[in-house]
Design an enzyme around this catalytic site. Structure first.
Site, short mmCIF file in Angstrom:
data_model
loop_
_atom_site.label_atom_id
_atom_site.label_comp_id
_atom_site.label_asym_id
_atom_site.label_seq_id
_atom_site.Cartn_x
_atom_site.Cartn_y
_atom_site.Cartn_z
N GLY A 107 1.05 -1.24 -0.18
CA GLY A 107 0.05 -0.06 0.09
C GLY A 107 1.07 1.14 -0.22
N HIS A 108 0.20 2.42 -0.38
CA HIS A 108 0.84 3.73 -0.14
C HIS A 108 1.87 4.10 1.21
CE1 HIS A 108 -3.16 6.05 0.66
NE2 HIS A 108 -2.92 4.73 1.39
N ASN A 109 2.92 4.58 0.81
CA ASN A 109 3.69 5.12 2.03
C ASN A 109 4.31 4.02 2.87
OD1 ASN A 109 1.46 7.38 1.38
ND2 ASN A 109 3.39 8.54 2.34
#
Lengths: 316, 316, 316
Positions: free
Chosen positions: C229-231
């Site tokens: 997922g993002h980050n």
């Protein structure tokens, strides 16, 4: 295709009138130009109400059909249906037919393939490596990222975003198995309909319906690597987190949230505004909105209580 | 490649005869033109029966090799094997060699790439964005949907259907880890063999074998987003539902059914006609056919009993 | 973009100085050219330390901002941020700009697309069907297998291998939900940074950061069908086995191993040299290295003990 031809190719006895058949369908959905089937006795109650032109059915069950429906007597109705499904499968890709139409201010990048009969609305962006099959319809201002595949006859609404590598309209996982364990493909002659303002992540798969449509309703948000089986219906503004798996004919109400890696067994409903926690396994219909989790599924607070109980037992 | 050259590049001492080595292989499978390795003492019993030309091995174990096999003494046999695997890796894509051959009535759509040495049978349909690597063989009447990737040297049978985005023959997840925690790639120099009448869904991945072949036998049905690790063997007419994950060297008998999101640990067997329920986690070999579920795996009726027990405990 | 213009387009009141705003960022990371937001009171402690030029914030909370930061009073800060994120989204694909630069001895196969501003190092191999977006940087000796998609602005190091169908830099799963249940997209204006010597399997997805970067550090090994997922930040030499799912902002230390189908909830850390067994579900930060498993996560030996306990209970 004439009913007599269908029966001839399947070696099914039929000596009645010439009737033109447009396709196959489920007992409850078939109209008078369609053929259906009954395999499992538990669906026999649907026989009396069917409007199908004809039904593949065993000798024992045939008497329960309404007079207006022709009984096509076979030993294995599901296998026969599977074989018949091949007759109605459209060509995978036709080069003849109308050139695709591309709306004003839409950009089709190099290396995208748009098949005959496809219609792309205005302001769309079709990126390299995208495949759009015959007769696909795409609304306005929709973005298809690289290497997306849209199979023939599917429909995508306005303002949708579909991320790279996602596949829309692949065949549902349908086959009939013979007594000796071999599988006969059931051609998936339905499609996928995606309504407006839907965003779909990368490498997700949404299968086409066997009959009629798999439907993703307005405003839904679908993450990466999600599997949506054939004939599912996803309600408005529902949220499917990454690696969710929905078995065939799952029907989600609006604003259902499914956490990461959660899943459903097939042929069930989830009430609007229900949340399924990550890893939740939905084994039967959820009728009351709330927060659920665990496998088999339970109220999430019950799942927490269960974890507390197990923890105490371990301490003893 | 000469054994002396292999050893020279690895700084392994070797002063014996010049021998031509064709590749690397497992101890039990290596023939007299191949080099193998032994890292874990638990596999030492395989030493006496090996036909390998030479084996990377520690000083302590070397005496257990048959006289006909050369001991190549190293401190870390697995790391040494990993380094040697790079010497035998074929080029990823060669433009030289025979032009691909395409059988009669096969259609290759624009935007598909077919590499030198590939052989496509009759009546196939290769859709846009498909990649077929060097020396791939595809039988007759097989369909590859858009954006499918088949890595070099893989074999696909007759009457197969592979849906969009699926990857066949990517490298297995193989590496040796040094004492300081760095990973050395083990090149995966085997392939994938898919027999006749196999259908594979969208965005599924099937890894090539490290040595020899990952095999999908006749009539298997594989759904979307399934992972099949290197050196797995999937039996005839087996069914893998969406999001199944098979770790390396899982061997399934015929007509095994694995429900959605079920998985295996590696290096185990599942008996023919076994069904693993959705989410089942197969932690060791299943020797008796039946219905199993849960994680760790148990008979499914036992799993149901366990759920009942937990439910009663919660009520107390 | 001028702050006055941002506020004007959002109908947010602002009558202060003209300030040039370069983008949006988290409270703790924003610099004096960036705008941030505060929605949840639990993050209010970050207000005093922020260096943001301005913050979307409710009336109640505004007094906690430092004097140097402008309070932009709104009723729904998160929704406002989502709307503002669209103003800073770069074009998906620009044809203008510098022609891509391709280093010496790099091979770009036919059917690959490399966008303006991209820089490919030396000795790379870009296979058919690969998409490389604007301003992507790829180091030396990196291999991209067929149909890989790299979204704009991402960075890939030296000596990386990315297998077929994998997607790097797709949008993170970010949206703000209105009181009536509709979702407003938060444009993901960060990128993905992949360091040197990383190998990534087939059909894996790695989302770009909403702000700043999703990072895969040196030497990591990522299998097929993994979701990141993002980050997220993946530590050096970490190993993610097939079908792992990492929720947004998971931070893994070096040499973390995550077994097949294991997963994390978001916003947590895993200590270096930790191993999560297959199927483990990481529900909160793991501070001490060790072997963990189960869901919710526990020490693996505790999980084994739990299975033993359940087994004994079933026998009673």
């Amino acid at each position: 295709m004439k009913l007599s031809e269908i029966c001839g190719r399947l070696s099914v006895e039929y000596t009645g009138d010439e009737i033109e058949i447009s396709g196959l369908n489920a007992l409850s959905d078939a109209d008078k130009s369609e053929v259906s089937f009954l395999e499992k006795p538990k669906y026999a109650s649907q026989l009396s109400g069917t409007r199908a032109a004809a039904v593949f059915i065993t000798q024992e069950m045939a008497s329960k059909l309404p007079e207006s429906t022709i009984a096509l007597i076979v030993e294995e109705p599901y296998i026969t249906l599977a074989k018949a499904s091949a007759f109605f499968a459209p060509k995978r890709l036709e080069n003849s037919g109308d050139a695709p139409s591309i709306g004003e201010a839409s950009v089709v990048e190099p290396g995208a393939y748009i098949a005959a009969g496809a219609q792309i609305g205005q302001g769309c962006h079709i990126m390299p490596g995208v495949f759009i099959g015959n007769n696909v319809r795409v609304g306005d201002n929709t973005v298809l990222y690289p290497n997306v595949t849209i199979y023939r006859d599917c429909e995508i609404g306005n303002d949708c975003i579909i991320h790279a590598g996602t596949v829309i309209g692949s065949d549902g996982f349908g086959f009939a198995t013979t007594k000796t364990g071999e599988h006969v493909k059931i051609y998936q002659n339905g499609n996928v309909v995606i309504e407006d303002d839907v965003e779909i992540g990368a490498n997700t798969t949404i299968d086409r319906a066997v009959f009629s449509s798999t439907v993703i309703k307005k405003g839904a948000r679908i993450d990466n690597l999600v599997q949506i089986g054939h004939n599912c219906v996803i309600g408005e503004y529902s949220v499917l987190v990454s690696q969710v798996g929905l078995a065939g004919s799952s029907r989600l109400g609006r604003n259902v949230v499914m956490g990461g890696q959660s899943a459903t067994a097939g042929h069930l409903e989830i009430a609007p505004f229900t949340t399924i926690a990550a890893r939740g396994g939905v084994t039967k219909s959820v009728k009351a909105p709330g927060l659920y989790g665990g496998f088999p599924l339970m109220e999430h607070k019950r799942w927490l209580k269960l974890q507390g109980l197990l923890s105490r037992l371990l301490k003893k």
